[in-house]
Motif scaffolding. Structure first.
Motif, PDB file in Angstrom:
ATOM      1  N   UNK A   3       0.833  -1.203   0.000  1.00 57.50           N
ATOM      2  CA  UNK A   3       0.000   0.000   0.000  1.00 57.50           C
ATOM      3  C   UNK A   3       0.866   1.251   0.000  1.00 57.50           C
ATOM      4  N   UNK A   4       1.983   1.187   0.702  1.00 60.56           N
ATOM      5  CA  UNK A   4       2.888   2.335   0.754  1.00 60.56           C
ATOM      6  C   UNK A   4       3.483   2.621  -0.620  1.00 60.56           C
ATOM      7  N   UNK A   5       3.787   1.548  -1.378  1.00 65.30           N
ATOM      8  CA  UNK A   5       4.317   1.738  -2.731  1.00 65.30           C
ATOM      9  C   UNK A   5       3.284   2.420  -3.623  1.00 65.30           C
ATOM     10  N   UNK A   6       2.010   1.990  -3.513  1.00 68.48           N
ATOM     11  CA  UNK A   6       0.960   2.603  -4.317  1.00 68.48           C
ATOM     12  C   UNK A   6       0.779   4.069  -3.954  1.00 68.48           C
ATOM     13  N   UNK A   7       0.818   4.370  -2.636  1.00 64.60           N
ATOM     14  CA  UNK A   7       0.635   5.753  -2.210  1.00 64.60           C
ATOM     15  C   UNK A   7       1.766   6.638  -2.734  1.00 64.60           C
ATOM     16  N   UNK A   8       2.994   6.122  -2.737  1.00 68.46           N
ATOM     17  CA  UNK A   8       4.100   6.931  -3.238  1.00 68.46           C
ATOM     18  C   UNK A   8       3.983   7.127  -4.749  1.00 68.46           C
ATOM     19  N   UNK A  13       2.659  10.818  -9.162  1.00 69.40           N
ATOM     20  CA  UNK A  13       1.819  11.208 -10.302  1.00 69.40           C
ATOM     21  C   UNK A  13       1.133  12.547 -10.053  1.00 69.40           C
ATOM     22  N   UNK A  14       0.597  12.747  -8.841  1.00 72.23           N
ATOM     23  CA  UNK A  14      -0.097  14.005  -8.558  1.00 72.23           C
ATOM     24  C   UNK A  14       0.842  15.201  -8.574  1.00 72.23           C
ATOM     25  N   UNK A  15       2.124  14.985  -8.331  1.00 73.27           N
ATOM     26  CA  UNK A  15       3.089  16.080  -8.371  1.00 73.27           C
ATOM     27  C   UNK A  15       3.641  16.314  -9.768  1.00 73.27           C
ATOM     28  N   UNK A  16       3.317  15.434 -10.718  1.00 70.52           N
ATOM     29  CA  UNK A  16       3.789  15.613 -12.081  1.00 70.52           C
ATOM     30  C   UNK A  16       2.936  16.674 -12.779  1.00 70.52           C
ATOM     31  N   UNK A  18       1.163  16.337 -15.502  1.00 69.35           N
ATOM     32  CA  UNK A  18      -0.139  15.775 -15.880  1.00 69.35           C
ATOM     33  C   UNK A  18      -1.074  15.716 -14.673  1.00 69.35           C
ATOM     34  N   UNK A  19      -0.573  15.303 -13.528  1.00 71.75           N
ATOM     35  CA  UNK A  19      -1.390  15.234 -12.317  1.00 71.75           C
ATOM     36  C   UNK A  19      -1.881  16.598 -11.885  1.00 71.75           C
ATOM     37  N   UNK A  20      -1.014  17.599 -11.953  1.00 71.83           N
ATOM     38  CA  UNK A  20      -1.430  18.964 -11.599  1.00 71.83           C
ATOM     39  C   UNK A  20      -2.466  19.482 -12.580  1.00 71.83           C
ATOM     40  N   UNK A  21      -2.271  19.189 -13.861  1.00 66.06           N
ATOM     41  CA  UNK A  21      -3.232  19.638 -14.874  1.00 66.06           C
ATOM     42  C   UNK A  21      -4.596  19.005 -14.644  1.00 66.06           C
ATOM     43  N   UNK A  22      -4.609  17.684 -14.384  1.00 66.30           N
ATOM     44  CA  UNK A  22      -5.877  17.000 -14.158  1.00 66.30           C
ATOM     45  C   UNK A  22      -6.531  17.449 -12.855  1.00 66.30           C
ATOM     46  N   UNK A  23      -5.735  17.791 -11.844  1.00 67.29           N
ATOM     47  CA  UNK A  23      -6.303  18.307 -10.598  1.00 67.29           C
ATOM     48  C   UNK A  23      -6.951  19.669 -10.814  1.00 67.29           C
ATOM     49  N   UNK A  24      -6.381  20.458 -11.704  1.00 67.73           N
ATOM     50  CA  UNK A  24      -6.924  21.794 -11.982  1.00 67.73           C
ATOM     51  C   UNK A  24      -8.106  21.750 -12.939  1.00 67.73           C
ATOM     52  N   UNK A  25      -8.296  20.654 -13.688  1.00 66.53           N
ATOM     53  CA  UNK A  25      -9.371  20.536 -14.681  1.00 66.53           C
ATOM     54  C   UNK A  25     -10.184  19.272 -14.407  1.00 66.53           C
ATOM     55  N   UNK A  26     -11.114  19.316 -13.426  1.00 64.13           N
ATOM     56  CA  UNK A  26     -11.858  18.097 -13.063  1.00 64.13           C
ATOM     57  C   UNK A  26     -12.782  17.606 -14.168  1.00 64.13           C
ATOM     58  N   UNK A  27     -13.272  18.482 -15.030  1.00 63.90           N
ATOM     59  CA  UNK A  27     -14.157  18.031 -16.112  1.00 63.90           C
ATOM     60  C   UNK A  27     -13.394  17.146 -17.087  1.00 63.90           C
ATOM     61  N   UNK A  28     -12.163  17.535 -17.425  1.00 58.73           N
ATOM     62  CA  UNK A  28     -11.340  16.718 -18.330  1.00 58.73           C
ATOM     63  C   UNK A  28     -11.008  15.388 -17.654  1.00 58.73           C
ATOM     64  N   UNK A  29     -10.754  15.424 -16.354  1.00 54.41           N
ATOM     65  CA  UNK A  29     -10.486  14.191 -15.618  1.00 54.41           C
ATOM     66  C   UNK A  29     -11.697  13.274 -15.663  1.00 54.41           C
ATOM     67  N   UNK A  30     -12.889  13.842 -15.504  1.00 61.28           N
ATOM     68  CA  UNK A  30     -14.115  13.044 -15.567  1.00 61.28           C
ATOM     69  C   UNK A  30     -14.314  12.452 -16.953  1.00 61.28           C
ATOM     70  N   UNK A  31     -14.052  13.237 -18.001  1.00 60.95           N
ATOM     71  CA  UNK A  31     -14.177  12.732 -19.373  1.00 60.95           C
ATOM     72  C   UNK A  31     -13.211  11.568 -19.586  1.00 60.95           C
ATOM     73  N   UNK A  32     -11.954  11.726 -19.143  1.00 62.39           N
ATOM     74  CA  UNK A  32     -10.967  10.657 -19.317  1.00 62.39           C
ATOM     75  C   UNK A  32     -11.352   9.411 -18.530  1.00 62.39           C
ATOM     76  N   UNK A  33     -11.882   9.593 -17.323  1.00 61.24           N
ATOM     77  CA  UNK A  33     -12.287   8.453 -16.511  1.00 61.24           C
ATOM     78  C   UNK A  33     -13.448   7.702 -17.151  1.00 61.24           C
ATOM     79  N   UNK A  34     -14.465   8.432 -17.602  1.00 61.40           N
ATOM     80  CA  UNK A  34     -15.619   7.787 -18.248  1.00 61.40           C
ATOM     81  C   UNK A  34     -15.177   7.107 -19.541  1.00 61.40           C
ATOM     82  N   UNK A  35     -14.304   7.768 -20.311  1.00 61.90           N
ATOM     83  CA  UNK A  35     -13.812   7.171 -21.552  1.00 61.90           C
ATOM     84  C   UNK A  35     -13.026   5.892 -21.271  1.00 61.90           C
ATOM     85  N   UNK A  36     -12.150   5.914 -20.257  1.00 62.65           N
ATOM     86  CA  UNK A  36     -11.347   4.731 -19.945  1.00 62.65           C
ATOM     87  C   UNK A  36     -12.227   3.557 -19.524  1.00 62.65           C
TER      88      UNK A  36
END
Length: 131
Positions: A3-8, A13-16, A18-36
């Protein structure tokens, strides 16, 4: 310990970018999640189709395989394009429902102005004014 490996990995990823961009744009994140989620079934079916096609190469010629994989790839591309549109519209509907729901909740939680209470001292002055 895993679990510690997954959390790290999630923290990395959240500090990258892409992670910052997706955190700032929740609609795009939702579109990508539904698409995936919706794209997993056709991709799995296409992979199964590719495996079956590769197994049958011993019985068919190489040209038949190339033709079938090309047709399958075109069909997969069409399905994924349609799924991208569906994911976009589902995300739009979910976002609109969220906005409407939050507005309804905000309006239902408006504090009511309490009725004015009259103290005993005010009642005495009111009686004196009436006399």
């Amino acid at each position: 310990m895993e679990d510690f490996k997954w959390e790290s990995k999630i923290a990395v990823f959240l500090n990258s970018n892409a992670g910052k961009y997706l955190s700032d744009h929740p609609f795009i994140t939702l579109v990508l999640l539904v698409f995936a989620v919706t794209a997993s079934v056709p991709v799995g079916l296409f992979l199964a189709f590719a495996v079956v096609t590769l197994i049958t190469i011993t019985a068919y010629s190489i040209f038949v395989e190339i033709f079938l994989l090309t047709i399958g790839g075109v069909i997969l591309l069409c399905v994924l394009c349609c799924l991208a549109l569906v994911a976009f519209w589902i995300s739009c509907v979910l976002s609109i429902l969220y906005i409407i729901g939050s507005h309804i909740q905000n309006y239902s939680l408006i504090p009511r102005v309490p009725e004015k209470t009259v103290s005993a001292g005010d009642m005495e002055t009111k009686k004196d004014l009436n006399d």
